[in-house]
Enzyme design. Sequence first.
Site, PDB file in Angstrom:
ATOM      1  N   LYS A  56      48.408  10.992  14.755  1.00 35.88           N
ATOM      2  CA  LYS A  56      47.622  11.244  15.982  1.00 35.88           C
ATOM      3  C   LYS A  56      47.023   9.945  16.520  1.00 35.88           C
ATOM      4  CE  LYS A  56      44.785  14.127  13.968  1.00 35.88           C
ATOM      5  NZ  LYS A  56      45.304  13.998  12.586  1.00 35.88           N
ATOM      6  N   ARG A 112      39.167  21.436  15.589  1.00 30.30           N
ATOM      7  CA  ARG A 112      39.708  21.603  14.226  1.00 30.30           C
ATOM      8  C   ARG A 112      39.360  22.950  13.625  1.00 30.30           C
ATOM      9  NH1 ARG A 112      39.784  15.735  12.882  1.00 30.30           N
ATOM     10  NH2 ARG A 112      40.516  15.623  10.756  1.00 30.30           N
ATOM     11  N   ARG A 132      48.029   3.513   4.317  1.00 30.65           N
ATOM     12  CA  ARG A 132      47.483   3.143   5.638  1.00 30.65           C
ATOM     13  C   ARG A 132      46.460   2.013   5.535  1.00 30.65           C
ATOM     14  NH1 ARG A 132      44.822   7.626   9.422  1.00 30.65           N
ATOM     15  NH2 ARG A 132      43.696   8.131   7.511  1.00 30.65           N
TER      16      ARG A 132
HETATM   17  P1  AP5 Z   1      40.061  11.836  11.522  1.00 29.99           P
HETATM   18  O1  AP5 Z   1      39.748  10.411  11.661  1.00 29.99           O
HETATM   19  O2  AP5 Z   1      40.386  12.633  12.725  1.00 29.99           O
HETATM   20  O3  AP5 Z   1      41.194  11.960  10.438  1.00 29.99           O
HETATM   21  P2  AP5 Z   1      42.414  12.996  10.281  1.00 29.99           P
HETATM   22  O4  AP5 Z   1      42.574  14.125  11.191  1.00 29.99           O
HETATM   23  O5  AP5 Z   1      42.296  13.340   8.853  1.00 29.99           O
HETATM   24  O6  AP5 Z   1      43.638  12.177  10.696  1.00 29.99           O
HETATM   25  P3  AP5 Z   1      43.935  10.716  10.305  1.00 29.99           P
HETATM   26  O7  AP5 Z   1      43.194   9.778  11.191  1.00 29.99           O
HETATM   27  O8  AP5 Z   1      43.778  10.535   8.817  1.00 29.99           O
HETATM   28  O9  AP5 Z   1      45.522  10.668  10.592  1.00 29.99           O
HETATM   29  P4  AP5 Z   1      46.295  10.422  11.952  1.00 29.99           P
HETATM   30  O10 AP5 Z   1      47.018  11.675  12.315  1.00 29.99           O
HETATM   31  O11 AP5 Z   1      45.440   9.784  12.990  1.00 29.99           O
HETATM   32  O12 AP5 Z   1      47.396   9.388  11.423  1.00 29.99           O
HETATM   33  P5  AP5 Z   1      47.619   7.828  11.775  1.00 29.99           P
HETATM   34  O13 AP5 Z   1      48.092   7.680  13.174  1.00 29.99           O
HETATM   35  O14 AP5 Z   1      46.446   7.023  11.363  1.00 29.99           O
HETATM   36  O15 AP5 Z   1      38.839  12.579  10.795  1.00 29.99           O
HETATM   37  C1  AP5 Z   1      38.184  12.007   9.688  1.00 29.99           C
HETATM   38  C2  AP5 Z   1      36.995  12.863   9.294  1.00 29.99           C
HETATM   39  O16 AP5 Z   1      36.049  12.942  10.389  1.00 29.99           O
HETATM   40  C3  AP5 Z   1      37.279  14.328   8.931  1.00 29.99           C
HETATM   41  O17 AP5 Z   1      37.717  14.468   7.598  1.00 29.99           O
HETATM   42  C4  AP5 Z   1      35.900  14.954   9.177  1.00 29.99           C
HETATM   43  O18 AP5 Z   1      35.008  14.655   8.132  1.00 29.99           O
HETATM   44  C5  AP5 Z   1      35.425  14.231  10.434  1.00 29.99           C
HETATM   45  N1  AP5 Z   1      35.867  14.917  11.659  1.00 29.99           N
HETATM   46  C6  AP5 Z   1      36.693  14.398  12.615  1.00 29.99           C
HETATM   47  N2  AP5 Z   1      36.889  15.304  13.584  1.00 29.99           N
HETATM   48  C7  AP5 Z   1      36.186  16.400  13.263  1.00 29.99           C
HETATM   49  C8  AP5 Z   1      36.031  17.681  13.850  1.00 29.99           C
HETATM   50  N3  AP5 Z   1      36.652  18.000  15.013  1.00 29.99           N
HETATM   51  N4  AP5 Z   1      35.236  18.584  13.237  1.00 29.99           N
HETATM   52  C9  AP5 Z   1      34.591  18.276  12.094  1.00 29.99           C
HETATM   53  N5  AP5 Z   1      34.730  17.098  11.444  1.00 29.99           N
HETATM   54  C10 AP5 Z   1      35.520  16.159  12.019  1.00 29.99           C
HETATM   55  O19 AP5 Z   1      48.877   7.514  10.826  1.00 29.99           O
HETATM   56  C11 AP5 Z   1      48.761   7.579   9.415  1.00 29.99           C
HETATM   57  C12 AP5 Z   1      49.653   6.494   8.754  1.00 29.99           C
HETATM   58  O20 AP5 Z   1      51.010   6.815   8.999  1.00 29.99           O
HETATM   59  C13 AP5 Z   1      49.454   5.083   9.317  1.00 29.99           C
HETATM   60  O21 AP5 Z   1      49.574   4.179   8.261  1.00 29.99           O
HETATM   61  C14 AP5 Z   1      50.606   4.913  10.327  1.00 29.99           C
HETATM   62  O22 AP5 Z   1      51.004   3.537  10.449  1.00 29.99           O
HETATM   63  C15 AP5 Z   1      51.686   5.751   9.679  1.00 29.99           C
HETATM   64  N6  AP5 Z   1      52.581   6.384  10.650  1.00 29.99           N
HETATM   65  C16 AP5 Z   1      52.222   7.008  11.810  1.00 29.99           C
HETATM   66  N7  AP5 Z   1      53.309   7.502  12.428  1.00 29.99           N
HETATM   67  C17 AP5 Z   1      54.375   7.209  11.622  1.00 29.99           C
HETATM   68  C18 AP5 Z   1      55.784   7.472  11.723  1.00 29.99           C
HETATM   69  N8  AP5 Z   1      56.308   8.144  12.760  1.00 29.99           N
HETATM   70  N9  AP5 Z   1      56.570   7.032  10.715  1.00 29.99           N
HETATM   71  C19 AP5 Z   1      56.062   6.343   9.667  1.00 29.99           C
HETATM   72  N10 AP5 Z   1      54.748   6.055   9.515  1.00 29.99           N
HETATM   73  C20 AP5 Z   1      53.914   6.495  10.486  1.00 29.99           C
HETATM   74 MG    MG Z   2      43.403   9.297  13.154  1.00 29.80          MG
END
Ligand code: AP5
Ligand code: MG
Length: 222
Positions: free
Chosen positions: A13, A88, A127
């Site tokens: 995302k 969420r 990551r």
């Molecule tokens: P948040 O920061 O939103 O984390 P998340 O949803 O757990 O998602 P991530 O940021 O971990 O993953 P992403 O989908 O963004 O992946 P990314 O692009 O980085 O939330 C964190 C915390 O905040 C929650 O746990 C909660 O405590 C709180 N919170 C947030 N929103 C909330 C809400 N609405 N309500 C309540 N609490 C809330 O990519 C991941 C990795 O994969 C990277 O290394 C990237 O380089 C790699 N990658 C990406 N795409 C590809 C691909 N196509 N192929 C290979 N590698 C790839």
């Molecule tokens: Mg994220």
Amino acid sequence: MIVVLLGAPGSGKGTQGGPLSAKFGLAHVATGDMFREHIKTGTELGQLAQSYLNSGALVPDEVTVRMVRERLQRPDATNGVILDGFPRTLPQATALDEALNDEGKQVDVVPCVSVSTDELLRRLGGRWICRASGHTYHIDSNPPKTAGVCDVDGSELYQREDDSIDVARKRLGIYFEQTGPVVDYYRGRGALVEVNGEQSIDEVFRDLAEALKARTEPTRAV
Ligand code: AP5
Ligand code: MG
């Protein structure tokens, strides 16, 4: 245009949200990034959110909804937004509908990026993120040119505390339990567009961009 970008932790995302918002002239509203910014600057909200983020639990709905409502009032959101990490839970989804209704708006499209659990854990475990602006890398699939240094702004790269294997597993469990019903909610309304997240970053971007275009361009008669 109001876009809700859905997908499990690690699905991409954040990687896609920035470039997509730039392409479509939308504000990228990522609730996780907003909480981390509050924690970094030591605000009252940051102090409240810290223990939730570190343990992988969700911040309470009323706190999150208030923060997003305020964010949607800022001038850069008037053209539209890409919501990343919100809603969420079902109460967050209905609160978003109410907030948008008040302004005569609605959620237009909900791309949902699907990735298998094994691949999600691999992505979270490898990551690295830049301290200055959140640019995201992966040690194997998207490495920086110089280890530990951001290609874009030269700042230091770090690993998120909640990417440790135990907390990552907990976050995935919470996603399937609490955000699964949100996916069904938007599917039921015909707004959901499933996107295969197990392609290259460029291919996922292409599919997401197509999903957004399909909702904005009028259908042409042939
Ligand atoms: P948040 O920061 O939103 O984390 P998340 O949803 O757990 O998602 P991530 O940021 O971990 O993953 P992403 O989908 O963004 O992946 P990314 O692009 O980085 O939330 C964190 C915390 O905040 C929650 O746990 C909660 O405590 C709180 N919170 C947030 N929103 C909330 C809400 N609405 N309500 C309540 N609490 C809330 O990519 C991941 C990795 O994969 C990277 O290394 C990237 O380089 C790699 N990658 C990406 N795409 C590809 C691909 N196509 N192929 C290979 N590698 C790839
Ligand atoms: Mg994220």
